[in-house]
Design a protein around this motif. Structure first.
Motif, PDB file in Angstrom:
ATOM      1  N   UNK A  43      67.351 -11.385  22.339  1.00 49.36           N
ATOM      2  CA  UNK A  43      66.700 -12.818  22.770  1.00 49.36           C
ATOM      3  C   UNK A  43      65.822 -13.196  21.616  1.00 49.36           C
ATOM      4  N   UNK A  44      66.211 -14.648  21.467  1.00 51.08           N
ATOM      5  CA  UNK A  44      65.419 -14.882  20.206  1.00 51.08           C
ATOM      6  C   UNK A  44      64.437 -15.694  20.613  1.00 51.08           C
ATOM      7  N   UNK A  45      63.097 -15.409  19.970  1.00 52.34           N
ATOM      8  CA  UNK A  45      61.901 -16.084  20.656  1.00 52.34           C
ATOM      9  C   UNK A  45      61.138 -16.585  19.213  1.00 52.34           C
ATOM     10  N   UNK A  46      60.154 -17.590  19.654  1.00 53.05           N
ATOM     11  CA  UNK A  46      59.769 -18.527  18.637  1.00 53.05           C
ATOM     12  C   UNK A  46      58.585 -17.895  17.776  1.00 53.05           C
ATOM     13  N   UNK A  47      57.992 -16.829  18.199  1.00 52.00           N
ATOM     14  CA  UNK A  47      57.010 -16.235  17.352  1.00 52.00           C
ATOM     15  C   UNK A  47      56.515 -15.106  18.002  1.00 52.00           C
ATOM     16  N   UNK A  48      55.522 -14.273  17.123  1.00 52.15           N
ATOM     17  CA  UNK A  48      55.099 -13.051  17.797  1.00 52.15           C
ATOM     18  C   UNK A  48      54.313 -13.014  18.940  1.00 52.15           C
ATOM     19  N   UNK A  49      53.363 -14.279  19.219  1.00 52.28           N
ATOM     20  CA  UNK A  49      52.565 -14.226  20.201  1.00 52.28           C
ATOM     21  C   UNK A  49      53.336 -14.451  21.594  1.00 52.28           C
ATOM     22  N   UNK A  50      54.464 -15.125  21.579  1.00 49.95           N
ATOM     23  CA  UNK A  50      55.374 -15.232  22.562  1.00 49.95           C
ATOM     24  C   UNK A  50      56.002 -13.978  22.919  1.00 49.95           C
ATOM     25  N   UNK A  51      56.529 -13.302  21.689  1.00 52.55           N
ATOM     26  CA  UNK A  51      57.004 -12.001  22.185  1.00 52.55           C
ATOM     27  C   UNK A  51      56.122 -10.959  22.729  1.00 52.55           C
ATOM     28  N   UNK A  52      55.044 -10.909  22.241  1.00 54.07           N
ATOM     29  CA  UNK A  52      54.017  -9.962  22.677  1.00 54.07           C
ATOM     30  C   UNK A  52      53.699 -10.050  24.319  1.00 54.07           C
ATOM     31  N   UNK A  78      64.034  -8.261  21.078  1.00 51.56           N
ATOM     32  CA  UNK A  78      63.445  -9.647  20.763  1.00 51.56           C
ATOM     33  C   UNK A  78      63.587 -10.038  19.425  1.00 51.56           C
ATOM     34  N   UNK A  79      64.287 -11.000  19.087  1.00 51.04           N
ATOM     35  CA  UNK A  79      64.445 -11.189  17.664  1.00 51.04           C
ATOM     36  C   UNK A  79      63.152 -12.532  17.352  1.00 51.04           C
ATOM     37  N   UNK A  80      62.143 -12.025  16.561  1.00 55.88           N
ATOM     38  CA  UNK A  80      61.106 -13.116  16.275  1.00 55.88           C
ATOM     39  C   UNK A  80      61.345 -13.903  14.992  1.00 55.88           C
ATOM     40  N   UNK A  81      61.362 -15.214  15.202  1.00 51.71           N
ATOM     41  CA  UNK A  81      61.629 -16.126  13.997  1.00 51.71           C
ATOM     42  C   UNK A  81      60.370 -16.380  13.291  1.00 51.71           C
ATOM     43  N   UNK A  82      60.244 -15.841  12.183  1.00 50.28           N
ATOM     44  CA  UNK A  82      59.121 -16.121  11.302  1.00 50.28           C
ATOM     45  C   UNK A  82      59.061 -17.531  10.434  1.00 50.28           C
ATOM     46  N   UNK A  83      58.747 -18.596  11.135  1.00 49.48           N
ATOM     47  CA  UNK A  83      59.236 -19.810  10.383  1.00 49.48           C
ATOM     48  C   UNK A  83      58.581 -20.232   9.177  1.00 49.48           C
TER      49      UNK A  83
END
Length: 451
Positions: A43-52, A78-83
């Motif tokens: 699952x692609x998530x926008x940032x680490x905070x959301x993932x955690x 969880x694939x976390x995008x580091x924008x």
């Protein structure tokens, strides 16, 4: 039949029914399926905070949903995008274990607010009526001239009646018309959790730089910080920094600053520096206009009797109103039935079977008595002092509105009042509520407690 290609969308749909709208929007809505192979879902998530947050708070519910849907999923990655750096960090959630990953996130990645703002929530899609006219005008003014009209702008009202829509509309308009403006949108819950993560990971300068460099700060559900001392302290300094530099601040809340529980006085007074506007529950005409607008976006026209049925049977909540229409459209699409009054009554029978049959005269009397710090027996007394007569008239009005009781029956419930007295009381309150905003708010508050 299980469709593996949209497995995560099926999970998200089920989670949307379980979570509050705010929680779903903050933590789940912006996730997406990356891949599904041999029982492992990425699952692609926008940032680490959301993932955690998903791992910590929703792992159990995700497992339950997967079991209910019969999806062949053993593990979630969880694939976390580091924008900020364009890289992707991946973490895993084993659904056969306790659901807690071992990796720790390096800190919150503050993504552009353009990705958070819902493109459908614009001023063009917002239906304006008597209940929200002032709030809409103030929001439009801020979107046209940020920091020069109303600062701060504080919008308050009940659940699901359009506050978040206006916040998003302001943000979308600013991004479209002022491309160089640094618009930051968040919710109080997200602000608080990002702050907690930043404290734990010693990243507070990064957090403060993100929020205090905003040209416009849009923050939803500010009442959530009530009682949370550390969060209020941080927001106090953020507010001061932005206000002192003539940056625009817009907040939404479920109640006026003076009624936010646990809010420190220095924040309360600052929230009152600008313009405070409320959004009232929509009247019947506005509800039908909302239905027309929603139906129009779906490329259809609702029959008149269906519009009236939906508008009269739903409570004072735009979200519930739109949800009822979405359900009708879904049933019509799946079954091929045209949307008629009979079909609507059958599909939405929980609406017609709910409110009126559950609401009794005694429950109304009790609710009004509690609102005025009285006992039900006092409302039935023969006394005509204003302290008793006024709440009694409100109770009579609500009994007439929410039950099938006749005027003589209502009179008998209130100590044997003549039906002409009951009629006079009802007409008086009906007239007064259109001129007295506090009374109108009180009546809607009592109705909400009864549903």
């Amino acid at each position: 039949m299980v469709r593996l290609g949209d497995a995560w969308e099926q999970i998200k749909t089920a989670l949307a029914r379980r979570l509050s709208p705010g929680a779903y929007q903050n933590w789940v809505a912006r996730t997406a399926l990356a891949s599904l192979s041999e029982g492992e879902l990425t699952v692609r998530v926008p940032d680490e905070t959301t993932e955690a947050w998903i791992r910590q708070e929703y792992a159990g519910q995700i497992r339950m949903v997967i079991d209910e849907l019969g999806l062949p999923v053993r593990k979630i990655h969880y694939a976390v995008q580091q924008t900020a750096r364009g890289s992707v960090a991946q973490q895993s959630l084993d659904l056969t274990s306790n659901g807690h990953g071992k990796a720790t996130a390096p800190g919150p990645a503050f993504e552009s607010s353009a990705n958070w703002l819902n493109p459908r929530l614009t001023f063009d899609s917002y239906v304006v009526g008597a209940s929200n006219q002032l709030a809409h005008a103030a929001a439009n003014a801020v979107a046209t001239m940020p920091s020069r009209s109303y600062n701060p702008l504080f919008i308050y009202g009940g659940v699901g009646i359009g506050k978040t829509h206006l916040i998003h509309a302001i943000g979308r308009s600013l991004l479209d018309n002022f491309p160089g403006l640094n618009v930051v949108y968040t919710s109080s819950e997200r602000f608080m959790n990002e702050m907690i993560t930043s404290i734990k990971l010693d990243r507070m300068p990064h957090f403060q730089r993100h929020y205090r460099s905003a040209d416009v700060l849009l923050i939803d559900d500010i009442h959530v910080i009530g009682g949370k001392e550390r969060t209020q302290e941080e927001f106090f300094h953020t507010f001061n920094e932005l206000y002192d530099h003539r940056k625009q601040i817009v907040m939404s809340s479920d109640s006026a600053p003076s009624h936010v529980s646990g809010l420190v006085e220095r924040l309360r007074s600052r929230f009152e520096w600008g313009l405070i506007v409320d959004i009232q529950p929509p009247d019947l005409e506005t509800k039908m206009a909302i239905l027309d607008k929603k139906a129009e976006t779906e490329g259809m026209t609702l029959p008149q009797d269906v519009r009236i049925f939906l508008a009269t049977k739903t409570k004072s909540n735009v979200r519930e109103l739109e949800g009822a229409l979405v359900r009708l459209l879904a049933v019509s699409s799946v079954t091929g039935q045209p949307i008629t009054l009979a079909m609507a009554q059958q599909t939405l029978k929980h609406l017609s079977n709910g409110g009126e049959k559950r609401i009794s005269v005694e429950s109304i009397i009790k609710a009004v008595a509690e609102r005025f710090s009285m006992t039900p027996a006092q409302l039935k007394m023969k006394s005509n002092t204003r302290q008793i007569a006024y709440p009694r008239q409100i109770a009579m009005y609500l009994v007439k509105e929410l039950t099938q009781a006749s005027l003589p029956e209502i009179g008998r419930y209130f100590g044997g009042k003549h039906h002409t007295t009951v009629l006079h009381s009802i007409q008086k309150i009906e007239d007064l509520r259109h001129r007295n905003e506090d009374l109108n708010n009180l009546i809607h508050g009592v109705i909400d407690t009864l549903h």
